[in-house]
Enzyme design. Sequence first.
Site, PDB file in Angstrom:
ATOM      1  N   CYS A   1      -0.222   4.212   1.852  1.00 49.59           N
ATOM      2  CA  CYS A   1      -0.682   5.162   2.865  1.00 49.59           C
ATOM      3  C   CYS A   1       0.372   5.499   3.914  1.00 49.59           C
ATOM      4  O   CYS A   1       0.419   6.629   4.408  1.00 49.59           O
ATOM      5  CB  CYS A   1      -1.963   4.670   3.520  1.00 49.59           C
TER       6      CYS A   1
ATOM      7  N   CYS B   1       0.857  -1.172   0.000  1.00 50.34           N
ATOM      8  CA  CYS B   1       0.000   0.000   0.000  1.00 50.34           C
ATOM      9  C   CYS B   1       0.899   1.229   0.000  1.00 50.34           C
ATOM     10  O   CYS B   1       2.121   1.128   0.126  1.00 50.34           O
ATOM     11  CB  CYS B   1      -0.941  -0.007   1.206  1.00 50.34           C
TER      12      CYS B   1
ATOM     13  N   LYS C   1     -12.248  -5.191   2.492  1.00 53.48           N
ATOM     14  CA  LYS C   1     -11.693  -4.289   3.499  1.00 53.48           C
ATOM     15  C   LYS C   1     -12.680  -3.145   3.720  1.00 53.48           C
ATOM     16  O   LYS C   1     -12.910  -2.320   2.840  1.00 53.48           O
ATOM     17  CB  LYS C   1     -10.334  -3.751   3.055  1.00 53.48           C
TER      18      LYS C   1
ATOM     19  N   ARG D   1      -3.337   3.219  12.777  1.00 57.04           N
ATOM     20  CA  ARG D   1      -2.876   4.481  12.192  1.00 57.04           C
ATOM     21  C   ARG D   1      -1.922   5.195  13.135  1.00 57.04           C
ATOM     22  O   ARG D   1      -1.038   5.926  12.692  1.00 57.04           O
ATOM     23  CB  ARG D   1      -4.090   5.335  11.838  1.00 57.04           C
TER      24      ARG D   1
ATOM     25  N   LYS E   1     -11.287  -7.922   6.393  1.00 54.50           N
ATOM     26  CA  LYS E   1     -10.779  -6.986   7.406  1.00 54.50           C
ATOM     27  C   LYS E   1     -11.809  -5.899   7.646  1.00 54.50           C
ATOM     28  O   LYS E   1     -12.273  -5.294   6.676  1.00 54.50           O
ATOM     29  CB  LYS E   1      -9.462  -6.371   6.909  1.00 54.50           C
TER      30      LYS E   1
END
Length: 326
Positions: free
Chosen positions: A124, A122, A197, A207, A250
């Site tokens: 992010c 990913c 997800k 996060r 998820k």
Amino acid sequence: MTNQPAFKRHRRLRSTASMRSMVRENHLRMDDFIYPIFIVEGETIKNEVPSMPGVSQISLDYVKEEMQELLSLGIKAVMLFGVPAEKDEQGTGAFTENGIVQEATRLIKKEVPEMLVVADTCLCEYTSHGHCGVINNHDVDNDESLKLLAKTAVSQAEAGADIIAPSNMMDGFVAVIRHALDEAGYQNIPVMSYAVKYSSAFYGPFRDAAGSTPQFGDRKTYQMDPANRMEALREAESDIEEGADFLIVKPALSYLDIVREVRDNFHVPIVAYNVSGEYSMVKAAAQNGWINEKELVLEKLTSMKRAGADLIISYFAKDVAKWLSE
């Protein structure tokens, strides 16, 4: 002799611990678990994540020690998340040759080659804006993002990752990544797709650990609406058609119905992600003495197996290893 009404004596099979063990339908084994790890740039860093007691960000110099501990506990697979020192608009750290996940993967495969490495694919954690793709006109550009995700997957495979696990939820991500891996000569590297997800409030502590909070807006245009069930099957079906070898659901705990739906409809290994919020709630309650942590965690994880999961990604893996060996 007075006739008694007929009824079945189900308690016969619950009469002793040995009897209950013999007829138990679902079991937790250490082979079922994948342990997530957060790798940070720098040296001599082992920072416990405040919202996730027992989980730490570690630097590369602690990776070998961590792998040896995991192997000693019977944990044979890890999922790597990178926490880079620098971020940019494109998330360059995700696909550069010397990215933190790439470096960690090379180190693990050199020092502890028997450990199976699953690379989270990913952007992010690496983008300055915290979204999972390229931003155009204040929105995530699906097709431009796919190009960078494909580069990321190939760079992770080149570094030695055993499994590529794309988590970005862009349309077509499995097809593009599968094609890129095949073109680069990695036809035998499987794809563990985050096929289902949801846009979930259970991700908050992650996060915190990965430094991946969006700097504007949210991820609801690419992650799924928690209210939707049939959409999950459409997403999973697309990923199977595009070449996924595993399907991840998820989060896990609030979506056990979805785990069962996916299990019943697709004949590949199903992976439940026991996410950070599910972990942190239990740890907080245990620290306050409100629950029996061991019994609750084992019950919760067993429910994921009962729902149909073959594998579980869980921050509890170390604890479970110790409990199962008692």
